[in-house]
Design a protein around this motif. Structure first.
Motif, PDB file in Angstrom:
ATOM      1  N   GLU A 242       0.839  -1.201   0.000  1.00 18.36           N
ATOM      2  CA  GLU A 242       0.000   0.000   0.000  1.00 18.36           C
ATOM      3  C   GLU A 242       0.875   1.254   0.000  1.00 18.36           C
ATOM      4  O   GLU A 242       0.574   2.241  -0.690  1.00 18.36           O
ATOM      5  CB  GLU A 242      -0.917  -0.007   1.226  1.00 18.36           C
ATOM      6  N   PHE A 243       1.955   1.210   0.754  1.00 15.74           N
ATOM      7  CA  PHE A 243       2.880   2.341   0.806  1.00 15.74           C
ATOM      8  C   PHE A 243       3.516   2.587  -0.558  1.00 15.74           C
ATOM      9  O   PHE A 243       3.644   3.734  -1.011  1.00 15.74           O
ATOM     10  CB  PHE A 243       3.961   2.062   1.859  1.00 15.74           C
ATOM     11  N   ILE A 244       3.917   1.510  -1.236  1.00 12.67           N
ATOM     12  CA  ILE A 244       4.499   1.655  -2.575  1.00 12.67           C
ATOM     13  C   ILE A 244       3.488   2.281  -3.522  1.00 12.67           C
ATOM     14  O   ILE A 244       3.802   3.203  -4.288  1.00 12.67           O
ATOM     15  CB  ILE A 244       4.966   0.291  -3.115  1.00 12.67           C
ATOM     16  N   ALA A 245       2.242   1.791  -3.480  1.00 16.06           N
ATOM     17  CA  ALA A 245       1.210   2.294  -4.385  1.00 16.06           C
ATOM     18  C   ALA A 245       0.955   3.779  -4.175  1.00 16.06           C
ATOM     19  O   ALA A 245       0.821   4.541  -5.138  1.00 16.06           O
ATOM     20  CB  ALA A 245      -0.083   1.501  -4.190  1.00 16.06           C
ATOM     21  N   LYS A 246       0.920   4.196  -2.919  1.00 21.78           N
ATOM     22  CA  LYS A 246       0.595   5.596  -2.622  1.00 21.78           C
ATOM     23  C   LYS A 246       1.783   6.534  -2.805  1.00 21.78           C
ATOM     24  O   LYS A 246       1.619   7.677  -3.227  1.00 21.78           O
ATOM     25  CB  LYS A 246       0.059   5.710  -1.190  1.00 21.78           C
ATOM     26  N   THR A 247       2.977   6.045  -2.486  1.00 19.47           N
ATOM     27  CA  THR A 247       4.129   6.939  -2.447  1.00 19.47           C
ATOM     28  C   THR A 247       4.916   6.940  -3.750  1.00 19.47           C
ATOM     29  O   THR A 247       5.188   7.994  -4.315  1.00 19.47           O
ATOM     30  CB  THR A 247       5.059   6.560  -1.280  1.00 19.47           C
ATOM     31  N   VAL A 248       5.265   5.776  -4.248  1.00 20.12           N
ATOM     32  CA  VAL A 248       6.036   5.722  -5.493  1.00 20.12           C
ATOM     33  C   VAL A 248       5.157   6.076  -6.686  1.00 20.12           C
ATOM     34  O   VAL A 248       5.560   6.818  -7.583  1.00 20.12           O
ATOM     35  CB  VAL A 248       6.658   4.323  -5.694  1.00 20.12           C
ATOM     36  N   TYR A 249       3.912   5.568  -6.666  1.00 21.87           N
ATOM     37  CA  TYR A 249       3.035   5.746  -7.832  1.00 21.87           C
ATOM     38  C   TYR A 249       1.947   6.792  -7.601  1.00 21.87           C
ATOM     39  O   TYR A 249       0.992   6.862  -8.370  1.00 21.87           O
ATOM     40  CB  TYR A 249       2.416   4.399  -8.214  1.00 21.87           C
ATOM     41  N   TYR A 250       2.102   7.611  -6.551  1.00 21.13           N
ATOM     42  CA  TYR A 250       1.197   8.733  -6.305  1.00 21.13           C
ATOM     43  C   TYR A 250      -0.272   8.301  -6.205  1.00 21.13           C
ATOM     44  O   TYR A 250      -1.174   9.063  -6.489  1.00 21.13           O
ATOM     45  CB  TYR A 250       1.314   9.773  -7.432  1.00 21.13           C
ATOM     46  N   GLY A 251      -0.528   7.067  -5.846  1.00 21.10           N
ATOM     47  CA  GLY A 251      -1.885   6.583  -5.766  1.00 21.10           C
ATOM     48  C   GLY A 251      -2.413   5.995  -7.061  1.00 21.10           C
ATOM     49  O   GLY A 251      -3.524   5.462  -7.089  1.00 21.10           O
ATOM     50  N   TYR A 252      -1.622   6.039  -8.135  1.00 12.88           N
ATOM     51  CA  TYR A 252      -2.057   5.470  -9.414  1.00 12.88           C
ATOM     52  C   TYR A 252      -1.651   3.987  -9.488  1.00 12.88           C
ATOM     53  O   TYR A 252      -1.093   3.514 -10.472  1.00 12.88           O
ATOM     54  CB  TYR A 252      -1.448   6.242 -10.584  1.00 12.88           C
ATOM     55  N   ALA A 253      -1.920   3.264  -8.440  1.00 15.72           N
ATOM     56  CA  ALA A 253      -1.609   1.833  -8.359  1.00 15.72           C
ATOM     57  C   ALA A 253      -2.395   1.270  -7.188  1.00 15.72           C
ATOM     58  O   ALA A 253      -2.938   2.014  -6.364  1.00 15.72           O
ATOM     59  CB  ALA A 253      -0.110   1.613  -8.158  1.00 15.72           C
ATOM     60  N   ARG A 254      -2.454  -0.048  -7.131  1.00 10.54           N
ATOM     61  CA  ARG A 254      -3.109  -0.725  -6.009  1.00 10.54           C
ATOM     62  C   ARG A 254      -2.245  -1.926  -5.622  1.00 10.54           C
ATOM     63  O   ARG A 254      -1.542  -2.477  -6.470  1.00 10.54           O
ATOM     64  CB  ARG A 254      -4.518  -1.170  -6.392  1.00 10.54           C
ATOM     65  N   PRO A 255      -2.300  -2.350  -4.369  1.00 16.68           N
ATOM     66  CA  PRO A 255      -1.491  -3.497  -3.956  1.00 16.68           C
ATOM     67  C   PRO A 255      -1.818  -4.735  -4.767  1.00 16.68           C
ATOM     68  O   PRO A 255      -2.987  -5.021  -5.045  1.00 16.68           O
ATOM     69  CB  PRO A 255      -1.870  -3.684  -2.481  1.00 16.68           C
ATOM     70  N   GLY A 256      -0.796  -5.471  -5.176  1.00 17.73           N
ATOM     71  CA  GLY A 256      -0.997  -6.720  -5.895  1.00 17.73           C
ATOM     72  C   GLY A 256      -1.229  -7.868  -4.926  1.00 17.73           C
ATOM     73  O   GLY A 256      -0.705  -7.861  -3.804  1.00 17.73           O
ATOM     74  N   THR A 257      -1.999  -8.851  -5.356  1.00 19.47           N
ATOM     75  CA  THR A 257      -2.276  -9.999  -4.493  1.00 19.47           C
ATOM     76  C   THR A 257      -2.037 -11.333  -5.178  1.00 19.47           C
ATOM     77  O   THR A 257      -1.855 -12.344  -4.513  1.00 19.47           O
ATOM     78  CB  THR A 257      -3.738  -9.979  -4.002  1.00 19.47           C
ATOM     79  N   SER A 258      -2.046 -11.351  -6.515  1.00 10.82           N
ATOM     80  CA  SER A 258      -1.986 -12.615  -7.248  1.00 10.82           C
ATOM     81  C   SER A 258      -1.379 -12.373  -8.621  1.00 10.82           C
ATOM     82  O   SER A 258      -1.455 -11.261  -9.149  1.00 10.82           O
ATOM     83  CB  SER A 258      -3.407 -13.181  -7.404  1.00 10.82           C
ATOM     84  N   PRO A 259      -0.771 -13.410  -9.229  1.00 10.05           N
ATOM     85  CA  PRO A 259      -0.277 -13.241 -10.597  1.00 10.05           C
ATOM     86  C   PRO A 259      -1.394 -13.060 -11.620  1.00 10.05           C
ATOM     87  O   PRO A 259      -1.139 -12.637 -12.742  1.00 10.05           O
ATOM     88  CB  PRO A 259       0.506 -14.533 -10.857  1.00 10.05           C
ATOM     89  N   ILE A 260      -2.630 -13.416 -11.256  1.00 12.95           N
ATOM     90  CA  ILE A 260      -3.803 -13.044 -12.049  1.00 12.95           C
ATOM     91  C   ILE A 260      -4.317 -11.744 -11.439  1.00 12.95           C
ATOM     92  O   ILE A 260      -4.680 -11.700 -10.269  1.00 12.95           O
ATOM     93  CB  ILE A 260      -4.900 -14.122 -12.004  1.00 12.95           C
ATOM     94  N   TYR A 261      -4.377 -10.685 -12.234  1.00  9.45           N
ATOM     95  CA  TYR A 261      -4.621  -9.363 -11.662  1.00  9.45           C
ATOM     96  C   TYR A 261      -6.110  -9.103 -11.440  1.00  9.45           C
ATOM     97  O   TYR A 261      -6.973  -9.654 -12.131  1.00  9.45           O
ATOM     98  CB  TYR A 261      -4.004  -8.290 -12.548  1.00  9.45           C
ATOM     99  N   SER A 262      -6.404  -8.225 -10.499  1.00  6.74           N
ATOM    100  CA  SER A 262      -7.775  -8.030 -10.034  1.00  6.74           C
ATOM    101  C   SER A 262      -8.763  -7.567 -11.112  1.00  6.74           C
ATOM    102  O   SER A 262      -9.949  -7.907 -11.022  1.00  6.74           O
ATOM    103  CB  SER A 262      -7.795  -7.060  -8.849  1.00  6.74           C
ATOM    104  N   PRO A 263      -8.370  -6.830 -12.160  1.00 11.69           N
ATOM    105  CA  PRO A 263      -9.355  -6.493 -13.196  1.00 11.69           C
ATOM    106  C   PRO A 263      -9.768  -7.672 -14.071  1.00 11.69           C
ATOM    107  O   PRO A 263     -10.677  -7.537 -14.893  1.00 11.69           O
ATOM    108  CB  PRO A 263      -8.620  -5.433 -14.042  1.00 11.69           C
ATOM    109  N   ASN A 264      -9.107  -8.826 -13.924  1.00 12.89           N
ATOM    110  CA  ASN A 264      -9.385  -9.985 -14.765  1.00 12.89           C
ATOM    111  C   ASN A 264     -10.703 -10.636 -14.326  1.00 12.89           C
ATOM    112  O   ASN A 264     -10.749 -11.420 -13.379  1.00 12.89           O
ATOM    113  CB  ASN A 264      -8.234 -10.986 -14.671  1.00 12.89           C
ATOM    114  N   LYS A 265     -11.782 -10.310 -15.032  1.00 10.01           N
ATOM    115  CA  LYS A 265     -13.108 -10.782 -14.649  1.00 10.01           C
ATOM    116  C   LYS A 265     -13.279 -12.282 -14.862  1.00 10.01           C
ATOM    117  O   LYS A 265     -14.130 -12.915 -14.228  1.00 10.01           O
ATOM    118  CB  LYS A 265     -14.171 -10.013 -15.430  1.00 10.01           C
ATOM    119  N   GLU A 266     -12.512 -12.849 -15.772  1.00 11.45           N
ATOM    120  CA  GLU A 266     -12.655 -14.272 -16.069  1.00 11.45           C
ATOM    121  C   GLU A 266     -12.060 -15.164 -14.995  1.00 11.45           C
ATOM    122  O   GLU A 266     -12.628 -16.200 -14.645  1.00 11.45           O
ATOM    123  CB  GLU A 266     -11.992 -14.612 -17.414  1.00 11.45           C
ATOM    124  N   PHE A 267     -10.894 -14.773 -14.450  1.00 10.31           N
ATOM    125  CA  PHE A 267     -10.133 -15.755 -13.665  1.00 10.31           C
ATOM    126  C   PHE A 267      -9.662 -15.285 -12.286  1.00 10.31           C
ATOM    127  O   PHE A 267      -9.225 -16.108 -11.492  1.00 10.31           O
ATOM    128  CB  PHE A 267      -8.895 -16.187 -14.470  1.00 10.31           C
TER     129      PHE A 267
END
Length: 540
Positions: free
Chosen positions: A318-343
């Motif tokens: 969360e710190f990386i997303a907010k600080t390095v990317y100015y909030g234009y990112a979200r924490p990753g959780t899986s190699p299949i990314y969260s916008p992937n509606k199929e999987f």
């Protein structure tokens, strides 16, 4: 003083925090609907958040830059729309056989290449057999057997194993799986063919010139098969070295639209505040980028799963997303990314920020702190293809040192990074980046499977992770034709890879397009950087 305050002041005192917007969640217009009847004519000047390509078209892909330039000139058999539906492009339709080992494709008639020659099934057969199989889609066509044209309207692709429909349609619509003119490429080395720098395709735009170091100029394809398109007369892709220069050019009206993070976040906020520009994250649903961290299994320390898990628990995503990317990112959780509606599934092993758990895992793995406060020391390589990787590296170094892991950080340039990660395997931990589409085979899975270990081949399994059970699972995903069963297998893949923690995303990046309000009907494709841009237009 908190740990995060210390890290912020030490690493980001100049830059992110100095702007005063480091932890602000971005707020901007989510695209602009077309206003009224499309206006014909005019010249659109576009750019992107990277450099000039090595060639206008690269058969094997070559990255986002040649994809951006070539996708306006060439076309694919299919495309995927914003609703997730696969639609015919140069193919009118396709149908699987009963055993899913072959697909019959009906080819669109009346399509001409830019030099006036008609596109035929011979061009399709050549492109699939000689370009896709050998270059553009080699890793996705391991089970491909043959392609033939039984008549002037039909092409049949045959596989040695059942091939899922979603996988097949994804192959037809993949970034650089174009239909090339056989009469231009046959008998040549496609990699060095001069046509790569002045392509002849079927797309809405015809190549006019490439002024190296400056721009590509394309003109309207008057004989385009989609009647009355494109709306514009000319399209110019202009290259500007740095984000500040792009922002200045946009503000001056010299560039109308920029894709894939063309300008710095503070400038996005400033330009959109004028009311003359919009910014949107739409148009990247099929090209979600991440910043990843991978553990080199050749280091005996990382042979223990608990150590790998501890590394990720020590890092505040969360710190990386907010600080390095100015909030234009979200924490990753899986190699299949969260916008992937199929999987995508959220039901995975959690490697969230927990320094105490990280320390306990390291203790349990047999790596207590020594007299000097260190458990062991690793070499951390932050790949030099994106400047933000170095900032992420600086934070990761501090976070790991806080749990007793000594870190030597290096940030080599792009060529050196590729050589050290993918040829020499000269790293213990590597910060890199991935762009994954919805279909996990092979783009995502090849980072984890044994057959993805290919020395010298970039963006594959460089960490040497090998798990026969996972390999067998991926083999099942490749051939499962029932969509429900296939999704269940991909969910299992995510559970295993997150628990194994050999490579995981630190953040999912939110890519941004910035455009003048004069630009209409943009960001309407889930991979807009690689779209043809036939229907974009300029308002008065």
């Amino acid at each position: 003083m908190s740990n995060n305050d210390y890290i912020t002041r030490r690493i980001f005192s100049v830059g992110a925090m100095a702007t005063g917007i480091a932890a602000v969640t971005p707020a901007f217009a989510q695209g602009t609907p077309a206003q009224g009847t499309p206006k014909r004519g005019g010249t659109l000047v576009a750019t992107w958040g990277g450099g000039e390509p090595q060639a206008c078209y690269v058969p094997a892909g070559g990255g986002s830059s040649p994809t951006f330039s070539s996708s306006k000139l060439f076309e694919r058999l299919a495309n995927r729309n914003m609703d997730g539906v696969f639609e015919g492009a140069l193919a009118e339709s396709w149908k699987p056989s009963a055993d899913f080992k072959s697909y019959t494709i009906k080819i669109r008639k009346g399509v001409k290449f830019h030099d006036g020659k008609e596109m035929t099934v011979d061009d399709v057969v050549y492109s699939i057999g000689e370009i896709w199989k050998k270059y553009a889609a080699a890793s996705a066509m391991t089970d491909f057997v043959s392609v033939e044209a039984p008549d002037a309207d039909t092409v049949v692709m045959t596989y040695s194993k059942p091939t899922p429909e979603f996988f097949f349609a994804s192959t037809l619509s993949a970034n650089v799986n174009y239909i090339l003119p056989k009469h231009i490429y046959a008998g040549s080395d496609p990699i060095t063919n001069p046509a790569n720098n002045a392509p002849i395709g079927t797309g809405p735009w015809k190549f006019k010139e490439w002024v190296r170091g400056s721009h590509f100029e394309y003109v309207k394809n008057e004989n385009y098969w989609q009647k009355d398109l494109p709306y514009l007369d000319r399209l110019i892709i202009r290259y500007v070295r740095d984000p500040a220069g792009r922002a200045a050019a946009m503000e001056a009206g010299d560039i109308h639209i920029g894709v894939f993070n063309p300008i710095a976040p503070p400038d996005i906020k400033r330009l959109t505040a004028t009311g003359k520009f919009v910014a949107t994250s739409k148009g990247y649903e099929e090209a979600v980028w991440s910043t990843t961290l991978e553990c080199n299994m050749r280091n005996p320390v990382f042979a223990k799963r608990e150590v790998r898990q501890a590394i990720f628990h020590a890092i505040n995503r969360e710190f990386i997303a907010k600080t390095v990317y100015y909030g234009y990112a979200r924490p990753g959780t899986s190699p299949i990314y969260s916008p992937n509606k199929e999987f995508f599934t959220a039901d995975t092993y959690k490697t969230g920020f927990d320094p105490k758990k990280a320390a306990a895992l390291l203790d349990a793995a047999g790596f207590p702190k020594k007299a000097d406060g260190k458990r062991f020391t690793v070499n951390l390589l932050a790949a030099g293809w994106f400047s933000d990787n170095g900032k992420v590296g600086a934070y990761v170094k501090q976070a790991l040192e806080d749990v007793g892991v000594g870190v030597t950080l290096s940030v080599p340039d792009r060529p050196t990074s590729i050589k050290r990660i993918y040829t020499d395997y000269d790293f213990d931990l590597a910060i890199s980046n991935q762009a994954n589409p919805s279909e996990p085979i092979p783009t995502t899975t090849q980072y984890f499977t044994t057959d993805g270990i290919k020395k010298g081949v970039p963006f594959r399994n460089a960490n040497g992770y090998s798990n026969p059970d996972l390999d067998a699972l991926v083999d099942k995903i490749k051939v499962e034709t029932d969509p429900v069963k296939r999704k269940a297998l991909v969910v299992e893949f995510q559970k295993i890879t997150t628990q194994e923690a050999s490579l995981l995303p630190l953040t999912e990046l939110e890519s941004i397009t910035v455009a003048s309000t004069k630009v209409q009907n943009h960001s309407n494709d889930p991979n807009y950087l690689a779209a043809g841009w036939a229907d974009i237009w300029l308002a008065s």
